[in-house]
Write a protein that holds these residues in place. Structure first.
Motif, short mmCIF file in Angstrom:
data_model
loop_
_atom_site.label_atom_id
_atom_site.label_comp_id
_atom_site.label_asym_id
_atom_site.label_seq_id
_atom_site.Cartn_x
_atom_site.Cartn_y
_atom_site.Cartn_z
N GLY A 50 0.80 -1.17 0.01
CA GLY A 50 0.24 -0.05 0.08
C GLY A 50 0.86 1.12 -0.13
N HIS A 51 2.12 1.19 -0.02
CA HIS A 51 3.08 2.15 -0.04
C HIS A 51 3.38 2.48 -1.54
CE1 HIS A 51 2.89 1.38 4.15
NE2 HIS A 51 3.55 2.36 4.42
N TYR A 52 3.25 3.88 -2.02
CA TYR A 52 3.66 4.10 -3.31
C TYR A 52 4.59 5.19 -3.02
CZ TYR A 52 -0.49 1.79 -4.78
OH TYR A 52 -1.47 0.86 -5.01
N VAL A 53 5.90 5.00 -3.20
CA VAL A 53 7.09 5.94 -3.04
C VAL A 53 7.87 6.45 -4.24
CG1 VAL A 53 8.93 6.47 -1.42
CG2 VAL A 53 7.00 5.24 -0.64
N ASP A 54 7.88 7.53 -4.52
CA ASP A 54 9.04 7.94 -5.73
C ASP A 54 9.95 8.64 -5.06
OD1 ASP A 54 7.87 6.95 -8.10
OD2 ASP A 54 6.18 8.64 -8.02
N ASN A 55 11.17 8.08 -4.86
CA ASN A 55 12.30 8.55 -4.24
C ASN A 55 13.26 9.02 -5.13
OD1 ASN A 55 14.04 9.50 -2.23
ND2 ASN A 55 14.87 7.60 -1.78
N ASP A 56 14.05 10.09 -5.20
CA ASP A 56 15.18 10.72 -5.90
C ASP A 56 14.40 10.95 -7.45
OD1 ASP A 56 17.34 11.54 -6.66
OD2 ASP A 56 18.28 9.64 -7.10
N VAL A 57 13.10 11.51 -7.66
CA VAL A 57 12.44 11.54 -8.85
C VAL A 57 12.01 13.13 -8.85
CG1 VAL A 57 10.44 11.25 -10.26
CG2 VAL A 57 11.47 9.45 -8.95
N ARG A 58 12.38 13.53 -9.96
CA ARG A 58 12.24 15.16 -10.19
C ARG A 58 10.85 15.01 -10.92
NH1 ARG A 58 15.73 17.68 -7.12
NH2 ARG A 58 17.88 17.03 -7.54
N ILE A 59 9.85 15.93 -10.21
CA ILE A 59 8.34 15.75 -10.84
C ILE A 59 7.85 17.22 -11.16
CG2 ILE A 59 7.80 13.26 -10.12
CD1 ILE A 59 6.64 16.43 -8.27
N SER A 60 8.65 18.28 -11.04
CA SER A 60 8.19 19.49 -11.27
C SER A 60 7.42 19.82 -12.47
CB SER A 60 9.25 20.75 -11.16
OG SER A 60 10.16 20.56 -11.99
N PHE A 69 3.37 6.98 -8.90
CA PHE A 69 2.47 8.01 -9.10
C PHE A 69 1.44 7.22 -10.17
CE2 PHE A 69 0.08 11.26 -11.00
CZ PHE A 69 -0.55 11.95 -9.88
N HIS A 70 2.09 7.07 -11.23
CA HIS A 70 1.19 6.39 -12.22
C HIS A 70 0.69 4.67 -11.98
CE1 HIS A 70 1.28 9.58 -15.14
NE2 HIS A 70 2.38 9.82 -14.91
N ARG A 71 1.59 4.04 -11.03
CA ARG A 71 1.14 2.94 -10.44
C ARG A 71 -0.18 3.06 -9.67
NH1 ARG A 71 2.00 -1.24 -7.01
NH2 ARG A 71 3.32 0.10 -5.41
N LEU A 72 -0.02 4.17 -8.89
CA LEU A 72 -1.08 4.41 -7.93
C LEU A 72 -2.45 4.73 -8.63
CD1 LEU A 72 -2.25 5.29 -5.21
CD2 LEU A 72 -1.42 7.85 -5.76
N LEU A 73 -2.33 5.53 -9.70
CA LEU A 73 -3.37 5.94 -10.30
C LEU A 73 -4.04 4.87 -11.28
CD1 LEU A 73 -2.62 9.39 -12.20
CD2 LEU A 73 -3.75 8.87 -9.83
N ALA A 74 -3.37 3.98 -11.74
CA ALA A 74 -3.58 2.44 -12.24
C ALA A 74 -4.43 1.55 -11.27
CB ALA A 74 -2.65 1.82 -12.82
N ASP A 75 -3.90 1.49 -10.16
CA ASP A 75 -4.61 0.59 -9.03
C ASP A 75 -5.99 1.23 -8.62
OD1 ASP A 75 -2.68 -1.23 -9.22
OD2 ASP A 75 -1.46 -0.42 -7.10
N VAL A 76 -6.03 2.83 -8.66
CA VAL A 76 -7.30 3.55 -8.48
C VAL A 76 -8.35 3.02 -9.61
CG1 VAL A 76 -8.44 5.75 -8.40
CG2 VAL A 76 -6.27 5.40 -7.03
N ARG A 77 -7.74 3.34 -10.66
CA ARG A 77 -9.00 2.79 -11.74
C ARG A 77 -9.38 1.52 -11.85
NH1 ARG A 77 -4.62 5.75 -14.73
NH2 ARG A 77 -5.36 7.88 -15.37
N ALA A 78 -8.45 0.57 -11.25
CA ALA A 78 -8.70 -0.85 -11.29
C ALA A 78 -9.50 -1.22 -10.10
CB ALA A 78 -7.42 -1.77 -10.94
N GLY A 79 -9.72 0.00 -9.23
CA GLY A 79 -10.71 -0.43 -8.03
C GLY A 79 -9.72 -0.97 -6.89
#
Length: 202
Positions: A50-60, A69-79
Motif C-alpha cells: 500500500g506504499h507508493y514512494v517515488d524517491n529521487d524523482v524530479r517531478i516539477s 504515482f502512475h502505478r497508484l492511478l492505475a490501481d485506483v482505476r482498477a478499484g
C-alpha cells in the motif's frame, strides 16, 4: 510520496506521518505491492504493502510514466484502492495538467484524499475545490523554489563560484590541490575552443 536527491530519511518521515494520519481515521492500508526502495537494486527490498514512494524523482514538470504515482492511478482505476493519503498536496501533483487529470479521476470514482492529515471526499464539490486550491499553492511553492535556486546560481556565478548547470563556454573549473572538491574559479580552456571550431584571438 516522493523526495529528491535520494533522501531516504526524508521519505521515511513522510511515510511515518501518513501512516499515523491514516490510523487516526481508521483507514485500512491497501494490500497492493509496496514500492521498491531502490528500483535499480532489487536486493534493497520494498516498502510495506500500500506504499507508493517515488524517491529521487524530479517531478516539477510531471511524473515519469513508470513512476509509482502512475502505478497508484492505475490501481485506483482498477478499484484496488479507494483512498489516497499524502503528507502535502505537492506530494501528489505539481502541475495543472496532473492536478486536473487526477482530481477528475478521483471525482468520477468517489476517491477519498487525505492531505496534511485532513480527509477530503471527492464526491463533494466543495472538497474538490479545496484540493484544487491546494494544487495552486503547491505550484506556487515550486515556482518560488525555482526562482530561489536560479537566483542563488546567478549569485554564485557572478561571484566567480561554481554553480549548478553547464560550465561557461570556453572555460574549465580550477580545483584546489589541497582541499578535495574545493572550487577556486574558472580558467580559459583552449581545447574546448578547438572542439567547437573557435579560433583563439591574439
Amino acid at each position: 510520496m516522493k523526495h529528491g536527491k535520494g533522501d531516504e530519511s526524508a521519505v521515511t518521515r513522510q511515510v511515518n506521518d501518513v501512516v499515523r494520519d491514516v490510523a487516526r481515521f481508521g483507514w485500512a492500508v491497501a494490500a497492493t505491492p509496496g514500492a521498491p526502495h531502490d528500483p535499480k537494486d532489487p536486493a534493497a527490498g520494498c516498502w510495506p504493502p500500500g506504499h507508493y514512494v517515488d524517491n529521487d524523482v524530479r517531478i516539477s514538470r510531471g511524473h515519469p510514466k513508470k513512476s509509482q504515482f502512475h502505478r497508484l492511478l492505475a490501481d485506483v482505476r482498477a478499484g484496488a484502492i479507494t483512498a489516497v493519503a499524502a503528507t502535502q498536496g505537492d506530494r501528489l501533483w505539481r502541475n495543472r495538467a496532473e492536478t486536473a487529470e487526477t482530481l477528475d479521476l478521483f471525482e468520477d470514482l468517489g476517491i477519498w484524499v487525505m492531505v496534511n492529515g485532513q480527509p477530503y471526499n471527492c464526491k463533494d464539490p466543495s472538497h474538490v475545490a479545496m484540493l484544487e486550491q491546494l494544487g495552486v499553492f503547491s505550484r506556487l511553492d515550486v515556482a518560488r523554489m525555482g526562482q530561489r535556486i536560479d537566483r542563488a546560481a546567478y549569485d554564485r556565478a557572478k561571484a566567480g563560484k561554481i554553480s549548478n548547470g553547464p560550465v561557461p563556454f570556453g572555460n574549465k573549473p580550477v580545483w584546489s590541490d589541497d582541499t578535495p572538491r574545493k572550487f577556486l574559479g574558472w580558467q580559459p580552456d583552449p581545447e574546448s575552443w578547438d572542439r567547437m571550431g573557435v579560433a583563439a584571438k591574439e
